[in-house]
Design an enzyme around this catalytic site. Structure first.
Site, PDB file in Angstrom:
ATOM      1  N   ASP A  43      -6.366 -13.626   9.084  1.00 38.97           N
ATOM      2  CA  ASP A  43      -6.432 -12.250   9.577  1.00 38.97           C
ATOM      3  C   ASP A  43      -6.641 -11.366   8.356  1.00 38.97           C
ATOM      4  OD1 ASP A  43      -5.620  -9.615  10.657  1.00 38.97           O
ATOM      5  OD2 ASP A  43      -4.871 -10.767  12.370  1.00 38.97           O
ATOM      6  N   ASN A  47      -6.497  -4.282  11.323  1.00 36.62           N
ATOM      7  CA  ASN A  47      -5.933  -3.553  12.462  1.00 36.62           C
ATOM      8  C   ASN A  47      -4.653  -4.247  12.921  1.00 36.62           C
ATOM      9  OD1 ASN A  47      -5.853  -1.603  14.491  1.00 36.62           O
ATOM     10  ND2 ASN A  47      -7.021  -2.863  15.915  1.00 36.62           N
ATOM     11  N   PHE A  95      -9.686 -14.854  17.893  1.00 39.26           N
ATOM     12  CA  PHE A  95      -9.415 -13.490  18.356  1.00 39.26           C
ATOM     13  C   PHE A  95     -10.045 -12.428  17.456  1.00 39.26           C
ATOM     14  CE2 PHE A  95      -5.462 -15.775  19.640  1.00 39.26           C
ATOM     15  CZ  PHE A  95      -5.493 -15.521  20.993  1.00 39.26           C
ATOM     16  N   SER A 139     -13.860 -11.154  27.554  1.00 36.96           N
ATOM     17  CA  SER A 139     -13.301 -10.011  28.293  1.00 36.96           C
ATOM     18  C   SER A 139     -13.986  -9.879  29.647  1.00 36.96           C
ATOM     19  CB  SER A 139     -13.551  -8.743  27.477  1.00 36.96           C
ATOM     20  OG  SER A 139     -13.321  -7.600  28.258  1.00 36.96           O
ATOM     21  N   TYR A 164     -19.087  -2.898  21.720  1.00 38.32           N
ATOM     22  CA  TYR A 164     -17.943  -3.825  21.781  1.00 38.32           C
ATOM     23  C   TYR A 164     -18.177  -4.872  22.883  1.00 38.32           C
ATOM     24  CZ  TYR A 164     -13.670  -5.546  23.906  1.00 38.32           C
ATOM     25  OH  TYR A 164     -12.752  -6.359  24.517  1.00 38.32           O
ATOM     26  N   LYS A 168     -18.963  -9.173  22.956  1.00 40.13           N
ATOM     27  CA  LYS A 168     -18.288 -10.213  23.758  1.00 40.13           C
ATOM     28  C   LYS A 168     -19.323 -11.033  24.537  1.00 40.13           C
ATOM     29  CE  LYS A 168     -14.030  -9.363  22.662  1.00 40.13           C
ATOM     30  NZ  LYS A 168     -13.382 -10.295  21.723  1.00 40.13           N
ATOM     31  N   PHE A 193      -8.485 -10.036  31.631  1.00 39.17           N
ATOM     32  CA  PHE A 193      -8.391  -8.762  32.315  1.00 39.17           C
ATOM     33  C   PHE A 193      -7.462  -7.868  31.471  1.00 39.17           C
ATOM     34  CE2 PHE A 193     -11.092  -9.072  36.041  1.00 39.17           C
ATOM     35  CZ  PHE A 193     -11.609 -10.333  35.779  1.00 39.17           C
ATOM     36  N   ASN A 194      -6.821  -6.871  32.033  1.00 40.16           N
ATOM     37  CA  ASN A 194      -6.145  -5.873  31.178  1.00 40.16           C
ATOM     38  C   ASN A 194      -4.769  -6.355  30.715  1.00 40.16           C
ATOM     39  OD1 ASN A 194      -8.250  -4.543  32.729  1.00 40.16           O
ATOM     40  ND2 ASN A 194      -7.467  -2.654  31.838  1.00 40.16           N
TER      41      ASN A 194
HETATM   42  C1  UD1 Z   1     -10.822  -1.107  28.498  1.00 43.49           C
HETATM   43  C2  UD1 Z   1     -12.233  -1.259  28.054  1.00 43.49           C
HETATM   44  C3  UD1 Z   1     -12.607  -2.702  28.132  1.00 43.49           C
HETATM   45  C4  UD1 Z   1     -11.667  -3.522  27.278  1.00 43.49           C
HETATM   46  C5  UD1 Z   1     -10.239  -3.269  27.729  1.00 43.49           C
HETATM   47  C6  UD1 Z   1      -9.275  -3.924  26.780  1.00 43.49           C
HETATM   48  C7  UD1 Z   1     -13.316   0.879  28.536  1.00 43.49           C
HETATM   49  C8  UD1 Z   1     -14.334   1.588  29.376  1.00 43.49           C
HETATM   50  N1  UD1 Z   1     -13.109  -0.420  28.832  1.00 43.49           N
HETATM   51  O1  UD1 Z   1     -10.734  -1.488  29.868  1.00 43.49           O
HETATM   52  O2  UD1 Z   1     -13.932  -2.885  27.699  1.00 43.49           O
HETATM   53  O3  UD1 Z   1     -11.961  -4.892  27.407  1.00 43.49           O
HETATM   54  O4  UD1 Z   1      -9.957  -1.884  27.713  1.00 43.49           O
HETATM   55  O5  UD1 Z   1      -8.013  -3.882  27.332  1.00 43.49           O
HETATM   56  O6  UD1 Z   1     -12.726   1.440  27.631  1.00 43.49           O
HETATM   57  N2  UD1 Z   1      -6.882   5.480  32.158  1.00 43.49           N
HETATM   58  C9  UD1 Z   1      -6.343   6.725  32.415  1.00 43.49           C
HETATM   59  N3  UD1 Z   1      -5.840   7.434  31.355  1.00 43.49           N
HETATM   60  C10 UD1 Z   1      -5.830   6.957  30.084  1.00 43.49           C
HETATM   61  C11 UD1 Z   1      -6.388   5.683  29.830  1.00 43.49           C
HETATM   62  C12 UD1 Z   1      -6.911   4.974  30.899  1.00 43.49           C
HETATM   63  O7  UD1 Z   1      -6.314   7.195  33.554  1.00 43.49           O
HETATM   64  O8  UD1 Z   1      -5.358   7.669  29.178  1.00 43.49           O
HETATM   65  C13 UD1 Z   1      -7.371   4.674  33.309  1.00 43.49           C
HETATM   66  C14 UD1 Z   1      -8.823   4.255  33.203  1.00 43.49           C
HETATM   67  O9  UD1 Z   1      -9.670   5.194  33.770  1.00 43.49           O
HETATM   68  C15 UD1 Z   1      -8.784   2.924  33.993  1.00 43.49           C
HETATM   69  C16 UD1 Z   1      -7.373   2.373  33.736  1.00 43.49           C
HETATM   70  O10 UD1 Z   1      -6.600   3.496  33.329  1.00 43.49           O
HETATM   71  O11 UD1 Z   1      -8.895   3.167  35.375  1.00 43.49           O
HETATM   72  C17 UD1 Z   1      -7.317   1.329  32.646  1.00 43.49           C
HETATM   73  O12 UD1 Z   1      -7.937   1.842  31.469  1.00 43.49           O
HETATM   74  P1  UD1 Z   1      -7.844   1.066  30.060  1.00 43.49           P
HETATM   75  O13 UD1 Z   1      -6.439   0.665  29.785  1.00 43.49           O
HETATM   76  O14 UD1 Z   1      -8.536   1.895  29.042  1.00 43.49           O
HETATM   77  O15 UD1 Z   1      -8.629  -0.282  30.325  1.00 43.49           O
HETATM   78  P2  UD1 Z   1     -10.127  -0.501  30.912  1.00 43.49           P
HETATM   79  O16 UD1 Z   1     -10.911   0.724  30.935  1.00 43.49           O
HETATM   80  O17 UD1 Z   1      -9.981  -1.258  32.181  1.00 43.49           O
END
Ligand code: UD1
Length: 375
Positions: A43, A47, A95, A139, A164, A168, A193-194
């Site tokens: 690493d 970050n 990673f 991703s 980004y 991927k 996923f998230n």
């Molecule tokens: C994002 C990235 C995705 C990446 C992933 C990593 C974008 C467009 N996509 O996914 O490429 O692989 O993170 O985890 O950035 N939201 C709010 N308020 C906020 C932040 C987010 O309402 O301050 C909402 C967003 O609109 C979304 C959800 O929360 O509906 C999740 O957002 P986020 O955590 O940023 O993840 P992704 O957008 O799904």
């Protein structure tokens, strides 16, 4: 050089974990240690923090012999040569990479250089040392606006809207092509996923620098009082409450998916049926190691809205989280969640933790470490 046989005891297997000091990397190192593997982290700490590695050793009770650390970039060929000469690396979990969506739009050269060229150097050095087993951190972003939900691995990929996501998607292609050119390669692409949450000890977790871009790190900083209110990006999506729906997965579950992927590559789990990219089957080779390209979604299969997450976090921290509805964020989709049947059937892996548990563990990390690893 022939590929190494992976089908052996975890205690005799050494895994190179690039980006192992980061959020998912550190949690994966915990699970690797728990499963008996040896690991070497490479690493560059661009970050991440070395403190996370110290804490992984604390959680798992291992010493530097079981979990070593080399500070180097994957672009540094000499450093990687040194790592592969010093350690007998059997497999790589990769990673290391830049990951901020917005930043990637303004720094495309840096993103393509670091993520793509870095992976090319890594694979080139690895194959020269007889290591052609790689698990790659991909991703759900590769699906773009998904053609159907729940998203299976057969859902067509779409061009990501930012560099980004492009890295991927391109790296999935590059790693698949490695197998086409040389059937000794053994590739697993894990589409996350998230990922949220933190280790239950509260010792390791996500440590974003600056104002977080992702939802849960932002909510966490509101909960701890560092930020005033969560901006909810859009409440007019075609979803039950109008806010975006995602498949949130506990990082510990995600980390365990990597251990399952190693076991699958080693031929220790799985149905043995052809899977993956068409003819790129996953049949075990004579030495027991599976060859091919395996693609797996890692999610829970459940969708949660932004308001669901805010409510769950409020339950975890014991007070309501203030929020304001804001306009939609460019590039966001309404809804995505995974079909995880393939990971269940082949890897023998399912996510165990629910959203409340993810938020409780995130809160424990955040409240114990309001400034991340910087304290
Ligand atoms: C994002 C990235 C995705 C990446 C992933 C990593 C974008 C467009 N996509 O996914 O490429 O692989 O993170 O985890 O950035 N939201 C709010 N308020 C906020 C932040 C987010 O309402 O301050 C909402 C967003 O609109 C979304 C959800 O929360 O509906 C999740 O957002 P986020 O955590 O940023 O993840 P992704 O957008 O799904």
């Amino acid at each position: 050089m022939a590929n190494r046989n992976l089908a052996k005891d975890a205690r005799e297997t050494c895994v190179l974990v690039t980006g192992g000091a980061g959020f998912i990397g550190s949690h994966t190192c915990v699970e690797l240690m728990n499963a008996g593997y040896n690991a070497v982290i490479v690493d560059d700490l661009s970050n991440s923090s070395e403190e996370s590695i110290r804490r992984v050793r604390e959680i798992t009770g291992v010493d530097e012999d079981r979990l070593s650390f080399v500070k180097a970039s994957i672009l540094d060929r000499e450093a990687l040569e040194q790592v592969f000469s010093t350690y007998s690396i059997d497999a790589i979990i990769h990673f290391a990479g830049f990951k901020a969506v917005g930043e990637s739009v303004v720094k495309p050269l840096e993103y393509y250089w670091n993520n793509i060229a870095g992976t090319l150097v890594l694979c080139d050095v690895a194959r020269a040392h007889g290591c052609k087993n790689i698990v790659f951190s991909s991703s759900a972003t590769v699906y773009g606006e998904p053609e159907f939900i729940p998203i299976t691995e057969d859902c067509p990929k779409h061009t990501p809207t930012n560099p980004y996501g492009q890295t991927k998607s391109m790296l999935e292609q590059i790693l698949s092509d490695l197998y086409v050119g040389d059937n000794e390669w053994n590739v697993v692409l894990l589409r996350y996923f998230n990922r949220i949450g933190a280790h239950e000890s509260g010792l390791i977790g996500e440590d974003p620098h600056g104002i977080p871009n992702n939802l849960v790190p932002y909510v966490a900083q509101v909960a701890v009082g560092k930020l005033a209110a969560v901006g909810v990006f859009g409440d007019d999506y075609p979803t039950p409450d109008g806010t975006g729906v995602r498949d949130y997965i506990h990082v510990v579950d995600l980390a365990r998916g990597h251990v399952a992927a190693l076991r699958w590559m080693a031929g220790l789990v799985g149905t043995g049926k052809p899977i993956g990219l068409g003819s790129m089957a996953g049949e075990p080779a004579e030495d027991g190691t599976r060859r091919g390209v395996g693609i797996f979604n890692l999610g829970t299969g459940c969708g949660s809205s932004v308001l669901d997450v805010i409510a769950a976090y409020g339950r975890a921290c014991g007070h309501d989280i203030p929020y304001q509805i804001k306009p939609r964020r460019a590039g966001d989709i309404a809804e995505n969640y995974a079909a995880c049947d393939k990971a269940r059937d082949e890897l023998g892996w399912v996510a165990e933790y629910d959203l409340d548990r993810m938020c409780a563990d995130s809160w424990r990390w955040q409240s114990n470490n309001p400034n991340g690893y910087r304290d």
